[in-house]
Design a protein around this motif. Structure first.
Motif, PDB file in Angstrom:
ATOM      1  N   UNK A   1     -16.629  -7.073   4.975  1.00  0.00           N
ATOM      2  CA  UNK A   1     -15.533  -6.711   5.887  1.00  0.00           C
ATOM      3  C   UNK A   1     -15.915  -7.095   7.313  1.00  0.00           C
TER       4      UNK A   1
ATOM      5  N   UNK B   1     -13.845  -9.708   9.580  1.00  0.00           N
ATOM      6  CA  UNK B   1     -13.238  -9.326  10.857  1.00  0.00           C
ATOM      7  C   UNK B   1     -13.840 -10.130  12.010  1.00  0.00           C
TER       8      UNK B   1
ATOM      9  N   UNK C   1     -12.294 -13.582  11.913  1.00  0.00           N
ATOM     10  CA  UNK C   1     -10.909 -13.555  12.388  1.00  0.00           C
ATOM     11  C   UNK C   1     -10.862 -13.442  13.912  1.00  0.00           C
TER      12      UNK C   1
ATOM     13  N   UNK D   1      -2.462  -4.458   8.936  1.00  0.00           N
ATOM     14  CA  UNK D   1      -2.947  -4.221   7.577  1.00  0.00           C
ATOM     15  C   UNK D   1      -2.036  -3.212   6.872  1.00  0.00           C
TER      16      UNK D   1
ATOM     17  N   UNK E   1       1.641  -4.886   6.570  1.00  0.00           N
ATOM     18  CA  UNK E   1       1.676  -6.012   5.628  1.00  0.00           C
ATOM     19  C   UNK E   1       1.251  -5.563   4.241  1.00  0.00           C
ATOM     20  N   UNK E   2       0.871  -4.301   4.121  1.00  0.00           N
ATOM     21  CA  UNK E   2       0.493  -3.697   2.832  1.00  0.00           C
ATOM     22  C   UNK E   2      -0.820  -4.238   2.283  1.00  0.00           C
ATOM     23  N   UNK E   3      -1.539  -5.017   3.089  1.00  0.00           N
ATOM     24  CA  UNK E   3      -2.837  -5.506   2.615  1.00  0.00           C
ATOM     25  C   UNK E   3      -3.761  -4.334   2.344  1.00  0.00           C
TER      26      UNK E   3
ATOM     27  N   UNK F   1      -3.448  -1.680   0.734  1.00  0.00           N
ATOM     28  CA  UNK F   1      -3.532  -1.181  -0.641  1.00  0.00           C
ATOM     29  C   UNK F   1      -4.574  -1.949  -1.438  1.00  0.00           C
ATOM     30  N   UNK F   2      -4.582  -3.272  -1.236  1.00  0.00           N
ATOM     31  CA  UNK F   2      -5.569  -4.080  -1.954  1.00  0.00           C
ATOM     32  C   UNK F   2      -6.963  -3.725  -1.457  1.00  0.00           C
ATOM     33  N   UNK F   3      -7.075  -3.588  -0.120  1.00  0.00           N
ATOM     34  CA  UNK F   3      -8.392  -3.276   0.436  1.00  0.00           C
ATOM     35  C   UNK F   3      -8.911  -1.955  -0.130  1.00  0.00           C
ATOM     36  N   UNK F   4      -8.030  -0.949  -0.154  1.00  0.00           N
ATOM     37  CA  UNK F   4      -8.481   0.371  -0.600  1.00  0.00           C
ATOM     38  C   UNK F   4      -8.709   0.418  -2.111  1.00  0.00           C
TER      39      UNK F   4
ATOM     40  N   UNK G   1     -14.151  -2.877  10.187  1.00  0.00           N
ATOM     41  CA  UNK G   1     -13.311  -3.489  11.211  1.00  0.00           C
ATOM     42  C   UNK G   1     -13.944  -3.295  12.590  1.00  0.00           C
TER      43      UNK G   1
ATOM     44  N   UNK H   1      -1.966   4.956   4.654  1.00  0.00           N
ATOM     45  CA  UNK H   1      -1.096   4.807   3.482  1.00  0.00           C
ATOM     46  C   UNK H   1       0.319   5.316   3.734  1.00  0.00           C
TER      47      UNK H   1
ATOM     48  N   UNK I   1      -2.105   5.038  -7.355  1.00  0.00           N
ATOM     49  CA  UNK I   1      -3.082   5.237  -6.274  1.00  0.00           C
ATOM     50  C   UNK I   1      -4.163   6.225  -6.690  1.00  0.00           C
TER      51      UNK I   1
ATOM     52  N   UNK J   1      -7.653   5.611  -4.716  1.00  0.00           N
ATOM     53  CA  UNK J   1      -7.255   5.421  -3.316  1.00  0.00           C
ATOM     54  C   UNK J   1      -6.924   6.780  -2.716  1.00  0.00           C
TER      55      UNK J   1
ATOM     56  N   UNK K   1     -14.307   0.791  -8.990  1.00  0.00           N
ATOM     57  CA  UNK K   1     -13.282  -0.079  -8.397  1.00  0.00           C
ATOM     58  C   UNK K   1     -13.604  -1.554  -8.628  1.00  0.00           C
TER      59      UNK K   1
ATOM     60  N   UNK L   1      -6.058  -5.093  -9.060  1.00  0.00           N
ATOM     61  CA  UNK L   1      -4.857  -4.367  -8.647  1.00  0.00           C
ATOM     62  C   UNK L   1      -3.850  -5.292  -7.986  1.00  0.00           C
TER      63      UNK L   1
ATOM     64  N   UNK M   1      -0.638  -4.688  -6.067  1.00  0.00           N
ATOM     65  CA  UNK M   1       0.239  -3.620  -5.564  1.00  0.00           C
ATOM     66  C   UNK M   1       1.698  -4.041  -5.545  1.00  0.00           C
TER      67      UNK M   1
ATOM     68  N   UNK N   1       3.819  -3.527  -3.112  1.00  0.00           N
ATOM     69  CA  UNK N   1       4.091  -4.133  -1.813  1.00  0.00           C
ATOM     70  C   UNK N   1       3.039  -5.199  -1.592  1.00  0.00           C
TER      71      UNK N   1
ATOM     72  N   UNK O   1       0.899  -8.181   0.174  1.00  0.00           N
ATOM     73  CA  UNK O   1       0.493  -8.564   1.523  1.00  0.00           C
ATOM     74  C   UNK O   1      -0.893  -9.175   1.505  1.00  0.00           C
ATOM     75  N   UNK O   2      -1.040 -10.306   2.172  1.00  0.00           N
ATOM     76  CA  UNK O   2      -2.354 -10.926   2.324  1.00  0.00           C
ATOM     77  C   UNK O   2      -2.521 -11.258   3.802  1.00  0.00           C
TER      78      UNK O   2
ATOM     79  N   UNK P   1     -12.777 -13.577  -0.125  1.00  0.00           N
ATOM     80  CA  UNK P   1     -13.084 -12.304   0.553  1.00  0.00           C
ATOM     81  C   UNK P   1     -12.728 -11.122  -0.352  1.00  0.00           C
TER      82      UNK P   1
ATOM     83  N   UNK Q   1     -15.422  -8.353  -1.932  1.00  0.00           N
ATOM     84  CA  UNK Q   1     -15.471  -6.901  -1.733  1.00  0.00           C
ATOM     85  C   UNK Q   1     -15.272  -6.146  -3.046  1.00  0.00           C
TER      86      UNK Q   1
END
Lengths: 411, 331
Positions: free
Chosen positions: A7, A11, A14, A212, A215-217, A219-222, A234, A393, B67, B72, B92, B97, B99, B101, B103-104, B116, B120
């Motif tokens: 991460x 970051x 970026x 994040x 854009x709902x990213x 959820x994937x991260x968590x 971050x 969330x 979730x 989560x 995990x 997953x 989702x 919604x 988003x990338x 990436x 992770x």
């Protein structure tokens, strides 16, 4: 914590690839150099950078013309005696002449001196003319009253006045007006840099969290990492980018001072020492972690970037207060208000840095400031992590304060 | 069990079946937000080699359930087991997953984002790099690898997200509304991938509010409404249990008279298609006679009732939630 590494790296990449970052990193040192070295350059040659058109002089005796020429030659400006006021006014209006100085008949005791210029705001020029005229008039009056020229010179000779700065351990350092100006400029540049970077990085974190979230990213991260790993990753990633930026600046300041400055006969102000650059970095890091955590929490609680902007206002005020107080910081660094602000964590990074640059704050105040900052950073991180965990969330509505307080209490 | 499907009301606890590897189990999980009970006392189990459907209208509690299954958010009560032990953070890494919604990171390059997200998940570069290349190739996205995510079309981004869920070779995959926004060809591709995952022995969980999707691919389902389980069990058994006396008719004309016929119990009605449930003891011939001449019948088929029909039968139309309820779509 292995995942945090990725991460942080993500970051960092970026951020470091961001145009604002690159521009600020490259321009930062030039900003320091330009603003702090400018007084030095100007003092050495006040006319530098000013287009030096001749100044027309009407009605001045030979001795006065010479005195004016001496005063202006330091600015690379020629004196041009003229015999038509009207033509000289036209020349001034058209820009051929820098200004027109008219001495009315009977000057100094019967007539006035008049300065005509296009702007009326060329203080440096007419200031110099006025000083030269007053000096000439004084000499002329003394001479006319029958005093010997040598006696007159002695009477008019300037006196010496030195300012000495007392340093700890009995050291004393003479300060010239120019050195004071340099210190003022250095403080200005340092606290501007600190303000800009803390605010910029804080906002980057806040925006990054909001993006994040929206854009709902997230959820994937968590689904891969914990919210704490995400938040800390971050903050650390951006912090690393900040350290890189400050390292580049320190290196450039060093190179400028060591190799480039001497080529032009310029030296960086004494206040830009490696030690002070070190303090700048320390206060950047502490201020960054404090504000970045706060911004991370605010970002998680915001619905969108606009909402974040509104929520962040109270925070930004604490960064702006020291800037508004610049004059007080430099002239009364040990006044009660300044001392309190240099210990209160939200203002202390900037205020304490300014105090270190202009005076020598007592050790206990420095120690108290740093310890409180560290405690505040840890406290803010814990608080932000709690808000972050729930807020990140939550989408679709702006949370109320009570709701955010409930998030903090959630176990 | 004599009856392999079970109404959840009778089955508060998941059976103590052998908890094999990669089985994920929810035991009496509940979650309340403010005063709203999002999920209430839910229990189910998804096993390797099967596609498990989590079905219900919008607002039924599917996302909250997922979730919790993803660790989560934590359930207020109950627990999630993975491999027979409480779900831990390290698990995990084995879970993929997708989702609901999507988003990338839009400003980053596609290849970098995928690497990436795989990194992770704890996957090793030597494993995920070829996997990512393989998936990109399969979905026709290879040439987009070094382009920014923001350059991708919506459909491409959906596929990219699909890859992100699978690049680390998970043994358990959650697909939350995987077909939303996909064109039929892309939907077929996704279906094929899900079938492959199942064949390879992965545990596949799939959530949807479009019940036809679930009917086509799920072995077992959990039907949710207002945070509670309505049905839980193998789809075939559920259908067999409820599949009596239903007829589907495709037609041209006005079929509004059908629901007024005295031997008709209920009708699910669309402009050119109806599903009719007949009263007990009534033969489908009766219906055929009644419609011939009044409708131009294109297809007449005695069927098991659709999941939607069963759902409506169990909870009534009010159970379809506040967001418009279950809707139909095509796979």
């Amino acid at each position: 914590m292995v995942k945090s590494k990725y991460i942080i790296r993500h970051e960092f990449r970026l951020t470091a690839a961001n145009k604002t970052f690159v521009v600020l990193t490259i321009l930062g040192p030039f900003l320091i150099f330009a603003v702090t070295a400018l007084p030095t350059l100007l003092a050495a040659s006040p006319g530098a950078g000013i287009k030096s058109n001749p100044i027309a002089v009407y009605g001045a005796p030979k001795a006065v013309q010479e005195a004016l020429q001496t005063a202006f030659s330091g600015m690379n400006i020629q004196i041009e005696p003229v015999d038509s006021v009207e033509r000289a006014k036209e020349g001034t209006l058209s820009g051929e002449l820098g200004a027109l100085l008219v001495l009315e008949a009977g000057w100094p005791d019967g007539g006035k001196a008049l300065w005509f210029s296009k702007t009326g705001a060329d203080v440096a020029l007419y200031g110099a003319a006025k000083a030269a005229l007053e000096s000439s008039a004084r000499s002329e009056r003394i001479r006319a009253s029958g005093v010997q020229p040598e006696v007159a010179d002695r009477l008019l000779a300037p006196t010496d006045f030195d300012v000495v700065k007392l340093e700890p351990h009995g050291e004393e350092k003479a300060i010239s007006d120019q050195a004071f100006l340099e210190t003022l400029m250095t403080v200005l540049v340092f606290i501007m840099l600190l303000y800009m970077t803390i605010l910029l990085y804080g906002q980057m974190i806040g925006r990054s969290v909001v993006t994040e979230k929206t854009s709902k990213t997230v959820e994937i991260m968590l689904s891969s990492v914990t919210s704490r790993e995400l938040m800390m990753g971050k903050i650390a990633g951006l912090g690393l980018a900040g350290i890189l930026q400050y390292a580049v600046w320190t290196l450039m300041a060093f190179l400028l001072n060591r190799y480039i400055g001497p080529l032009f006969g310029l030296a960086l102000p004494a206040a830009i020492s490696m030690q002070n650059m070190g303090w700048l970095l320390v206060f950047f890091l502490l201020g960054f972690f404090l504000y970045a955590s706060a911004y991370a929490g605010l970002g998680a609680a915001s619905e969108d970037e606009q909402n974040l902007g509104q929520l962040a206002w109270p925070l930004i005020i604490f960064l702006i207060v020291p800037l508004v107080m610049l004059n007080t910081l430099v002239t009364s660094p040990d006044s009660t208000l300044v001392v309190v602000l240099s210990i209160f964590p939200l203002t202390s990074p900037i205020v304490m840095l300014a105090r270190i640059l202009v005076s020598s704050p007592p050790f206990w105040q420095l120690a108290l400031c740093l310890s409180l900052l560290v405690v505040a950073v840890v406290g803010m991180m814990i608080l932000a992590a709690k808000i972050f965990r729930v807020g990140i969330l939550m989408t679709g509505k702006r949370p109320k304060l009570q709701e955010v307080l409930r998030w903090i209490r959630v176990e | 069990m004599t009856d392999s499907w079970t109404l959840v009301a009778d089955c508060a606890l998941v059976t103590d079946s052998v908890r094999s590897k990669d089985t994920i189990t929810a035991e009496n999980i509940s979650k309340t937000y403010a005063e709203v009970k999002a999920v209430s006392d839910l229990s189910f189990e998804a096993k390797p080699g099967e596609i498990f459907g989590l079905i219900g209208p919008n607002g039924a509690g599917k996302t909250t359930t997922i979730r919790m299954m993803m660790n989560i958010i934590a359930p207020d009560s109950g627990r999630i087991l993975f491999d027979g032990r409480p779900l831990a953070e390290a698990d995990k890494n084995k879970i993929g997953y997708l989702p609901e919604e999507r988003g990338l990171y839009r400003k980053a390059k596609l290849g970098e984002v995928l690497e990436y997200l795989a990194a992770i998940k704890g996957a090793r570069p030597q494993d995920f790099r070829p996997a990512i290349d393989g998936w990109l190739e399969r979905f026709g996205l290879s040439e987009w690898k070094n382009r920014k995510v923001s350059d991708l079309s919506k459909g491409m981004a959906q596929k990219a997200q699909f890859i992100a869920a699978l690049a680390h070779n998970p043994s358990l995959v959650f697909f939350d509304e995987p077909f939303s926004g996909l064109d039929p060809l892309a939907q077929d591709e996704m279906l094929a991938v899900m079938a492959e995952l199942k064949e390879k022995g992965a545990t596949v969980l799939f959530s949807t509010h479009i019940m036809e999707h679930a009917e086509k691919i799920c072995g077992r389902i959990l039907l949710l409404n207002k945070g509670r389980a309505v049905l839980n069990g193998p789809l075939a058994d559920i259908k067999a249990r409820y599949g009596r006396n239903a007829v589907q008719i495709e037609f041209d004309g006005d079929a509004s008279f059908v629901k007024k016929l005295e031997f008709v119990n209920s009708v699910v009605e669309y402009p050119r298609w109806i599903e009719v449930e007949l009263r007990q003891g009534i033969d489908s011939d009766e219906l055929l006679k009644a419609v011939v001449g009044k409708l131009k019948v294109r297809r007449f088929e005695v069927v098991m009732p659709s999941l939607h029909k069963i759902f409506v039968g169990l909870v009534g139309n009010e159970g379809l939630g506040s967001n418009g309820g279950a809707s139909y779509g095509q796979v």
